[in-house]
Design a protein around this motif. Structure first.
Motif, short mmCIF file in Angstrom:
data_model
loop_
_atom_site.label_atom_id
_atom_site.label_comp_id
_atom_site.label_asym_id
_atom_site.label_seq_id
_atom_site.Cartn_x
_atom_site.Cartn_y
_atom_site.Cartn_z
N ALA A 66 47.25 15.51 -19.82
CA ALA A 66 46.05 16.34 -19.63
C ALA A 66 44.79 15.57 -20.01
O ALA A 66 43.78 15.62 -19.31
N ALA A 67 44.85 14.83 -21.12
CA ALA A 67 43.69 14.04 -21.56
C ALA A 67 43.34 12.96 -20.53
O ALA A 67 42.17 12.73 -20.23
N VAL A 68 44.36 12.31 -19.97
CA VAL A 68 44.12 11.28 -18.96
C VAL A 68 43.54 11.91 -17.70
O VAL A 68 42.59 11.38 -17.11
N LEU A 69 44.09 13.04 -17.27
CA LEU A 69 43.57 13.70 -16.07
C LEU A 69 42.11 14.08 -16.25
O LEU A 69 41.30 13.92 -15.33
N GLN A 70 41.77 14.56 -17.43
CA GLN A 70 40.37 14.92 -17.68
C GLN A 70 39.48 13.67 -17.65
O GLN A 70 38.41 13.67 -17.04
N ARG A 72 40.02 10.83 -16.14
CA ARG A 72 40.03 10.16 -14.83
C ARG A 72 39.41 11.00 -13.72
O ARG A 72 38.97 10.47 -12.72
N GLY A 73 39.42 12.31 -13.86
CA GLY A 73 38.98 13.18 -12.78
C GLY A 73 37.49 13.48 -12.82
O GLY A 73 36.80 13.24 -13.81
N ILE A 74 37.03 13.98 -11.71
CA ILE A 74 35.65 14.44 -11.60
C ILE A 74 35.64 15.94 -11.83
O ILE A 74 36.40 16.67 -11.19
N ASN A 75 34.80 16.41 -12.72
CA ASN A 75 34.66 17.83 -13.00
C ASN A 75 35.99 18.47 -13.42
O ASN A 75 36.41 19.49 -12.89
N VAL A 76 36.65 17.82 -14.37
CA VAL A 76 37.92 18.30 -14.92
C VAL A 76 37.68 18.71 -16.37
O VAL A 76 37.07 17.98 -17.13
N TYR A 95 35.91 30.86 -19.85
CA TYR A 95 35.87 29.43 -19.55
C TYR A 95 36.13 29.13 -18.07
O TYR A 95 35.93 28.01 -17.62
N LEU A 96 36.60 30.12 -17.33
CA LEU A 96 37.00 29.91 -15.93
C LEU A 96 35.90 30.38 -14.98
O LEU A 96 36.10 31.25 -14.15
N MET A 97 34.75 29.78 -15.07
CA MET A 97 33.59 30.27 -14.32
C MET A 97 33.20 29.43 -13.11
O MET A 97 32.49 29.91 -12.25
N ASP A 98 33.64 28.20 -13.01
CA ASP A 98 33.17 27.31 -11.95
C ASP A 98 34.32 26.96 -11.02
O ASP A 98 35.24 26.25 -11.41
N GLU A 99 34.26 27.44 -9.78
CA GLU A 99 35.37 27.18 -8.85
C GLU A 99 35.48 25.72 -8.46
O GLU A 99 36.49 25.28 -7.93
N ARG A 100 34.46 24.91 -8.74
CA ARG A 100 34.52 23.48 -8.43
C ARG A 100 35.18 22.68 -9.54
O ARG A 100 35.46 21.50 -9.38
N THR A 101 35.42 23.31 -10.67
CA THR A 101 36.03 22.64 -11.81
C THR A 101 37.54 22.75 -11.75
O THR A 101 38.08 23.80 -11.42
N THR A 102 38.21 21.65 -12.08
CA THR A 102 39.65 21.67 -12.26
C THR A 102 39.90 21.97 -13.73
O THR A 102 39.45 21.24 -14.60
N TYR A 103 40.57 23.06 -14.02
CA TYR A 103 40.87 23.44 -15.39
C TYR A 103 42.28 23.01 -15.76
O TYR A 103 43.23 23.34 -15.06
N VAL A 104 42.42 22.28 -16.85
CA VAL A 104 43.71 21.88 -17.39
C VAL A 104 43.90 22.76 -18.62
O VAL A 104 43.19 22.60 -19.61
N LEU A 180 39.02 11.91 -7.42
CA LEU A 180 38.89 10.97 -8.52
C LEU A 180 37.91 9.87 -8.14
O LEU A 180 37.89 9.39 -7.02
N SER A 181 37.09 9.48 -9.10
CA SER A 181 36.02 8.55 -8.78
C SER A 181 36.47 7.11 -8.61
O SER A 181 35.76 6.31 -8.04
N VAL A 182 37.64 6.77 -9.10
CA VAL A 182 38.10 5.39 -9.02
C VAL A 182 39.34 5.33 -8.15
O VAL A 182 40.25 6.13 -8.29
#
Length: 190
Positions: A66-70, A72-76, A95-104, A180-182
């Motif tokens: 989960a820490a790596v995904l956050q 490495r990801g954009i808006n996670v 905390y679940l307010m932005d549909e563009r955010t990936t929530y882990v 993912l940005s990279v």
């Protein structure tokens, strides 16, 4: 989720020394992230719900992943439900307010019904959520979850839910990791 401090360097989760791991530990999640991205690409291409459930026993690295995904990801964003655990059930709907955010979301077994409905709504509207739990039975999304298995050897796609139940833990994963940005494959070659 543990109180153990985890930092991230690229795809590597660095577990600081603690009661659990007195010497600390590092885990390279490069192949885990790549496999999750591969499956997410298939899901997006088929216009399915972006929800991947990952089954893994305690200590297999769900929190580190989960820490790596956050990182490495954009808006996670990682939400540790156990950090809000004061009573029997936790409400994380705020905390679940932005549909563009990936929530882990770690420790989903302690979520209240309102939180579960908010997560289902988020995924149904095209949002992405990662759900980690102790048992596959702790969280259901009626056919929205694409299952994977996490163990110390890596992560694999799983098709037999009965087989996965033997592992003991599960995490539902719905994400925007296609953004993912990279480029991981080109980074790995360097």
């Amino acid at each position: 989720m543990t109180d153990q401090k985890i930092s991230v360097d690229g795809h590597i989760a660095i577990y600081e020394p603690s009661v659990i791991t007195p010497k600390g530990n590092t885990v390279d999640f490069f192949f885990h992230v790549r496999e999750i991205e591969r499956l997410m690409g298939v899901i997006v291409a088929k216009a399915r719900f972006r929800c991947i459930g990952i089954i893994g026993k305690s200590g297999t690295g769900k929190t580190g992943l989960a820490a790596v995904l956050q990182a490495r990801g954009i808006n996670v964003r990682v939400i540790d439900a156990s950090a809000h655990y004061i009573q029997e059930q936790v409400d994380i709907t705020e905390y679940l307010m932005d549909e563009r955010t990936t929530y882990v979301i770690d420790e989903t077994a302690i979520l209240c019904e309102r939180s579960k409905l908010a997560i289902e709504r988020h995924v149904s509207c095209g949002g992405a959520v990662v759900l980690m739990m102790q048992s596959q039975d702790d969280f259901e999304l009626d056919g929205m979850i694409h299952w994977m298995r996490l163990d110390r050897d890596g992560i694999t796609e799983a098709t037999d839910l009965n087989d996965m139940t033997k592992c003991g833990l599960s995490m539902a994963f719905a994400t925007n990791f296609m953004s993912l940005s990279v480029d991981i494959s080109s980074e790995r070659e360097q």
